[in-house]
Structures are given as structure tokens and as C-alpha cells.
Design a protein around this motif. Sequence first.
Motif, PDB file in Angstrom:
ATOM      1  N   PHE A 122      -0.693   8.195 -14.119  1.00 42.40           N
ATOM      2  CA  PHE A 122      -1.594   7.041 -14.059  1.00 42.40           C
ATOM      3  C   PHE A 122      -1.569   6.398 -12.678  1.00 42.40           C
ATOM      4  O   PHE A 122      -2.618   6.084 -12.106  1.00 42.40           O
ATOM      5  N   SER A 123      -0.368   6.190 -12.136  1.00 38.30           N
ATOM      6  CA  SER A 123      -0.248   5.555 -10.818  1.00 38.30           C
ATOM      7  C   SER A 123      -0.882   6.413  -9.729  1.00 38.30           C
ATOM      8  O   SER A 123      -1.519   5.892  -8.814  1.00 38.30           O
ATOM      9  N   ALA A 124      -0.707   7.739  -9.815  1.00 37.40           N
ATOM     10  CA  ALA A 124      -1.296   8.635  -8.812  1.00 37.40           C
ATOM     11  C   ALA A 124      -2.823   8.570  -8.871  1.00 37.40           C
ATOM     12  O   ALA A 124      -3.497   8.522  -7.838  1.00 37.40           O
ATOM     13  N   ALA A 125      -3.372   8.563 -10.095  1.00 38.71           N
ATOM     14  CA  ALA A 125      -4.821   8.456 -10.240  1.00 38.71           C
ATOM     15  C   ALA A 125      -5.321   7.129  -9.689  1.00 38.71           C
ATOM     16  O   ALA A 125      -6.361   7.062  -9.011  1.00 38.71           O
ATOM     17  N   PHE A 126      -4.562   6.052  -9.934  1.00 40.76           N
ATOM     18  CA  PHE A 126      -4.986   4.736  -9.450  1.00 40.76           C
ATOM     19  C   PHE A 126      -4.841   4.635  -7.935  1.00 40.76           C
ATOM     20  O   PHE A 126      -5.612   3.929  -7.275  1.00 40.76           O
ATOM     21  N   LEU A 127      -3.849   5.327  -7.354  1.00 30.98           N
ATOM     22  CA  LEU A 127      -3.732   5.384  -5.892  1.00 30.98           C
ATOM     23  C   LEU A 127      -5.024   5.918  -5.273  1.00 30.98           C
ATOM     24  O   LEU A 127      -5.525   5.398  -4.268  1.00 30.98           O
ATOM     25  N   ILE A 128      -5.547   6.981  -5.871  1.00 39.43           N
ATOM     26  CA  ILE A 128      -6.786   7.591  -5.372  1.00 39.43           C
ATOM     27  C   ILE A 128      -7.970   6.678  -5.663  1.00 39.43           C
ATOM     28  O   ILE A 128      -8.781   6.377  -4.775  1.00 39.43           O
TER      29      ILE A 128
ATOM     30  N   SER B 210      -7.698  12.193  -1.092  1.00 40.36           N
ATOM     31  CA  SER B 210      -6.412  12.874  -0.875  1.00 40.36           C
ATOM     32  C   SER B 210      -5.257  11.881  -0.791  1.00 40.36           C
ATOM     33  O   SER B 210      -4.160  12.235  -0.346  1.00 40.36           O
ATOM     34  N   ASN B 211      -5.472  10.651  -1.221  1.00 37.65           N
ATOM     35  CA  ASN B 211      -4.478   9.591  -1.021  1.00 37.65           C
ATOM     36  C   ASN B 211      -3.149   9.894  -1.711  1.00 37.65           C
ATOM     37  O   ASN B 211      -2.084   9.558  -1.192  1.00 37.65           O
ATOM     38  N   ALA B 212      -3.188  10.517  -2.893  1.00 32.84           N
ATOM     39  CA  ALA B 212      -1.948  10.822  -3.607  1.00 32.84           C
ATOM     40  C   ALA B 212      -1.102  11.851  -2.855  1.00 32.84           C
ATOM     41  O   ALA B 212       0.122  11.904  -3.035  1.00 32.84           O
TER      42      ALA B 212
END
Length: 523
Positions: free
Chosen positions: A47-53, A252-254
Motif C-alpha cells: 500500500f505504501s509503495a503504491a501511495f509513494l507512486i 518510478s518513485n518506488a
Amino acid sequence: MAEHKPHLDFKDDASTSSHPVYTKTEEGGSDVEFNQTSEDRRQIGTFSAAFLIFNRIIGTGIFSTPSAILALTGSVGLSLFIWVAGMVIAILGCLVYLEFGMAIPRNGGEKNYLEVVYTRPKYLVTAMYASYVVLLGWASGNSVVFGEYILHAAQVEVDRWNQRGVALACITAAFLIHATHVKAGLYLQNFLGVIKLIIIAIIIVAGWVALGGHLKVEKPHNFDNAFEGTRGSGYGIVTALYNVIWSYIGYSNANYALSETKNPVRTLKIAVPTAIVSVSILYMLVNIAYFAAVPKAEILTSGRIVAANFFRNMFGEQAERALSVFVALSAFGNVLSVMFSQGRIVQELGREGILPFSRLWASNKPFNAPAAGLFEHYIVSVVVMLAPPPGDAYNFLLNLISYPLAIVNVFVSAGLVYLYLNAKRLNWNPPFRATLPVVILFLLSNIYLVIAPYIPPDGDNVYNELPYYLHCVVGLGIFAVGAIYWLLWTIVLPKIGGYRLVVKTTLGSDGWSRKHFIKEKVQ
């Protein structure tokens, strides 16, 4: 002394044995393990990785670029097609970065992928990438949009200095928050991310209402003859695509935080498609909403405040002013997000010894935050923000970010093509493959984005006063600065000082392995 040939080896991370990692090895030498990290530092889940992007992509682009895209394409139909084309390029890019991220799951993003492939001349790609990171003012464009929306909400006429004065206050606040209190900055960033989602939801739902004809103004009928007025010059199309790509920057932020990600291969495989598909759907729905509520002529004259015009036509002038403040807060959230990540990239370059005065940039003093790295990005962003003439500032900043990014993507995708063509020799066998046709399409699309801006515009110059090619020249100049720095850093100064640069990998007390460039005396 014999030169060792680099070889890619697919092996397990020592601290997370289920995650495959590519490491460089040298013939006659031992493996260099560069991805060790303590398990308790892996805090980022799916979830956090998706929200980072998601939070990085959705900044101000969707609120500020539709007017420019419509002006450059001439019609509603072609404008929407450009958004679809930009979406396809972004999805292709996601697949390319997904393959690299799963193969090399550690912090750093493009820098890691370029260094794996472009090993000669030694350290050249590292120096040029460092220049690209350090000299681009990534946070400046959204700060300008923040200024425009705040002044519009306050019913103050926008001029060169009041717009930039408010933008300067915005970026200064972002710098001070992240440099003095990291947790407060993250909480505020996440809170503003929620506001961003609320604004987009309001626009989409109101767009459905507008399609039913329920507006405070006459229904614009923009879809009745959607391709009327279409213009298709090469310069206009590519500049319109830059506007869309600007709106998708961050997919590519994650990849920049994979050393801090739980089960990075599985996490990326879920988070990246979820985020990019969600954003793509939202972007198309928001564009349809704009065209359902705002007449074409009004969009063309709205500049960066098309969202404000939408709110006025749907809810009236009072709501327009209030919702404009929320769009400005969304822009501020994106400035916080960009400052947070860029400050840490500068810090990492300092930790590796790539930048001059590396100890300064690597420091976490005095507030346990990368204040020096944040300050560097702050200064560059302020200079880039204040330099262009009025009227051209935002478009120049947007193109200045998008053009060098296209160059980086050319080399990233070309590098992956090289790995595909030499997969057996280099033992390239990652857990996910973008496939060669996808990589080639991404490569060709970015080659077009690099070459097309040099075609002279036929009345479509996006700038009022600046030469149409200026962002290209400045972008190339940034990479040239990196090449000059490489010459001094790796050749001239070592000859004068009687040393050579050597890369060492050390395991810190925090359980993280890091690369360091050190000076080794030549006997």
C-alpha cells in the motif's frame, strides 16, 4: 594490471534471502554484495509503495496543463488522444522500470540501472547522472502553480513578482519543514495527498453532472465536433506530450526506496500496476470533466487555472475561490514530496563520495534530516524559478524537467535492450520481463521526444519570449556539466594528486551496505 570484465550474477540478498539481486562480479575477484540492509529498515509495504507512486505522480499537472495541451493540438479530440499517448508511454516506462527494479531491488533508481550497463568510460554515467539530479529544479514548477492558484483565490491579479513571491514562500516552507522535522513533513505530505484525492473526486463527480447538462453556465458541447481545429505540427505534438509526461512523472518513485521495501519483488509487481492504472483512469476522467463543463475558448485562455474555471462553471464564484485554495494545497503537497525525495538523492550522492564536499551533503545534522541536500535542491529550484521571463516560467520549467528525463529514459531503455540481446553472456534472468517489443517501443518514443523539439515550430512556439529550443540546449548543457566534472574528478585531479578512485562497499552500524568512492594512493 589486467582489466576485469564485469559480469552480472543473479543471487540472493543476504538479509532477505527470498529476493534475487543482480551484483557485479569481476573475473578473478570476489562478488561484491551491495544490497545488504537490516530487516527492521524494510518498512514500505504494498500500500505504501503504491501511495509513494500515486502521491508523486498527481501533483499540479492535471490541474494546470490541459490548457497548453489544447492550445498545442487545436482540438478536444486530439488533446484527449495526446493524453492517451502519454499514458501509453508512461505504462511502457513502468514496465521497463519494473524489470530493472525487480532485478536490482535497492535504493537509487535509474542510477543503478545506468551503472550496470554503461561501465565505460569508468564512472562517466555516474557523474552525468549526478549533474542531472543536482542541477534540475524539480520543485520549482509546482511552486509556481501554487502561487497562481493562491493569488487567483485571493482575487489578486497575477504578475511576475507576486506570483514568484508566493512560489518562493511555498518552496521555502517545504524546505524548512523537511529540514527541521521529518515526521511533521511526512504527516503533512500524506494529509495533503488525501486533499488531492478529494479534489480529483469532486472534479470527476461534477464532470458526470456536467455531462447531464447541470451547469451554472450554458453547456459547452465540446464533444459535438471533437476534432474541429486540429493542428498536428511535430513541435506542437511533442510539446503537448511533454505536458502529459510532466503529469506522469513519478511512476518510478518506488524504485528509489527498494532497500526499504518489504519483499520488493512482490511489492513492486502489485504496487506499480495498481498505481499507474488508477492514475491513468483518473486523468482521463478529469479531462472529460473539464471539457464537459468549460467551453473550449475558455480553456484556451485559462492558462494554469483551468481547474478554477471548472469550479466556477459548476459551483459558482465563491466555491471557485475556496476550491482553488485546495488545488494550491495539492501543489504544496507535491512540492513537499519532491523536496523530500530529491534531498535524499543528493544526500546519497554525498554518501558515495561522488559530489565535492561529500561530508557536507551526507550529513544528517542538526535535526537528523538531510538539511544540506534539501538546501542544495532549494537553491537550484529558486534560481530556476526566478530566471525565466514572466509568462514563460512554468512552460520552461516543465520542459526543462521533461527533456532531460527523456534522454535518461533513452539510455535506460537502450541499456535494457543491450541486456536482452546479451542475456546469456551476462546471465540476465530477472523475475519479471517487460519483453523486448515493449522496451523498444519505450526507446523509440523517447528518441522521438528527444529529437522532435528541434523541428522549428509553425506558429506553435510554447514560449512568448524564449527560443523554442532553449530547454533542449539547457538540458544538454546539464549533462555536459556532468561530463566536465567527470573529467576533473576521475582524470585531472587524480593525476595531479597522485591517486586513483576506487569503489569500496562497507556495511554500516545500521546494517546498510553502501558504496563509497575513496582515493587510493598510487605507489
